[in-house]
Design an enzyme around this catalytic site. Structure first.
Site: not given
Ligand SMILES: *Cc1c(COP(=O)(O)O)cnc(C)c1O
Length: 382
Positions: A47, A99, A171, A196
């Site tokens: 961890r 998001y 982000d 993603k």
């Molecule tokens: C999908 C997404 C998240 C969240 O991520 P997860 O991997 O689904 O927990 C955060 N920010 C953006 C812009 C996203 O597209």
């Protein structure tokens, strides 16, 4: 090795490869032997630190131009960790189109913690500045928003943040370090839903936080180790594999989006297109200054003569699914799927009309993508 595409393929050496293996092994061990009591040791418990995860964390830090990276079991776990560096009484300014999961985390979890939040349109610097209070600690936003692809300048926000001694948190999920490197534009923390584009194959759930300097690294490391939502060695390996082809995938995805935009733009079935990667569409000039591309997601509004539900149901190649960033093409209807939590009035205020379609374009042949759209349009005209 200096160029980005080369650094995508080669993870930083971890210094313990006696086998000659050309990829970093998956270290499954949860505990590591001490040579003697008190002897220095690189890792003692998985961890707290794992060589497979570290190879990925070091690579992501390098790709984003940061000092240290941290990988988590989802994007939300990464966002949680980045925001957990704040304390009760702190105030954070956030983009009003962030998001939905981040919005929920802030309003339903961190609000209970005593963090206060003001949402503003971060494209409007005067509005951002107007929201700053004595206890404001950070500005958090997405440089390209979902689903309307609105563009906020990272350097403009970071400049304002520095003037007021605030952190800039970005982000960068939609663009990835291939297209935008916020830390080099003045941001302090970059976050990814690595689920993603970084992984790219709809088969890994992962998140990452990359920080600019060592003081922030210490704060985020404390949270990563204390809360423990770390990325497993297996998923670290899969994510590392995805990273190697990031630029190849995005090059194809961007080329495909441009073909689809060119096809859709003159058609009477389409009322509006949202994609800041094509000249003449909103956000193009702003994005050009900082990013080398607009990514593989674009949105459009169908004219009132086309039934949006029938349209997405008729698509075959484009799978009806949320998420984005993978090799296969996906389509979703924000008003009924990703943004269904909002009331109709809230949706309209956010610019999400019933006929808004979001496509996450994959790497297939664009002629097949266009043929799919064409047949679905033909079947869904009222
Ligand atoms: C999908 C997404 C998240 C969240 O991520 P997860 O991997 O689904 O927990 C955060 N920010 C953006 C812009 C996203 O597209």
């Amino acid at each position: 090795m200096t160029n980005f595409n080369t650094r995508l393929v080669h993870q930083p050496a971890q210094g313990d490869n006696g086998t000659g293996a050309v990829t970093v092994p998956i270290y499954k061990a949860t505990t590591f032997e001490y040579p003697a009591v008190g002897a220095p040791i690189k890792d003692d418990y998985s961890r707290s630190g794992n060589p497979t995860r570290r190879a990925l964390e070091d690579q992501l830090a390098d790709l984003e131009g940061g000092c240290q990276g941290f990988c988590f079991s989802s994007g939300m776990a990464a966002i949680h960790a980045a925001l957990a560096i704040f304390k009760q009484g702190d105030h954070i300014i956030v983009g009003d189109q962030i998001y939905g999961g981040t919005f929920r985390l802030l309003h339903q979890f961190f609000a209970r913690w005593g963090l206060s939040i003001t949402a503003v349109d971060t494209r409007d610097l005067a509005a951002v500045e107007g929201a700053i209070r004595p206890n404001t600690k950070a500005i958090y936003f997405e440089p390209v928003t979902n689903p309307l692809l609105q563009v906020t300048s990272v350097s403009d926000v970071a400049r304002l943040a520095h003037q007021h001694q605030l952190l800039t948190i970005v982000d960068n999920t939609f663009l990835s370090p291939y297209l935008l490197r916020p830390l080099t534009l003045g941001a302090d923390i970059v976050i990814h839903s690595a689920t993603k584009y970084l992984s790219g194959h709809s088969d890994v759930s992962a998140g990452a936080v990359i920080v600019k300097g060592p003081a922030l690294a210490q704060r985020v490391y404390f949270i990563q180790n204390a809360l423990g939502a770390v990325l497993s060695p297996e998923d670290s390996n899969e994510l590392a594999r995805g990273v190697k082809t990031l630029s190849l995938r995005l090059d194809r995805q961007i080329a495909n989006v441009k073909e689809l935009v060119n096809y859709l733009r003159p058609r009477p079935d389409i009322a509006q297109i949202y994609y800041p990667g094509v000249k003449g569409l909103a956000g193009y000039e702003a994005l050009q200054k900082e990013a080398t591309g607009a990514g593989g997601v674009f949105s459009f509004e169908l004219s009132t003569g086309v039934d949006p539900v029938r349209f997405v149901n008729q698509l075959q190649l484009f799978k009806l699914a949320v998420s984005l960033g993978a090799v296969e093409s996906l389509v979703e209807l924000p008003s009924k799927m990703s943004h269904a939590e909002l009331s109709p009035a809230e949706q309209l205020a956010a610019g999400i009309k019933p006929g808004l379609i979001r496509m996450a374009v994959g790497i297939e042949d664009y002629r097949d993508q266009i043929a799919d759209i064409k047949q679905a349009l033909a079947k869904s005209r009222k």
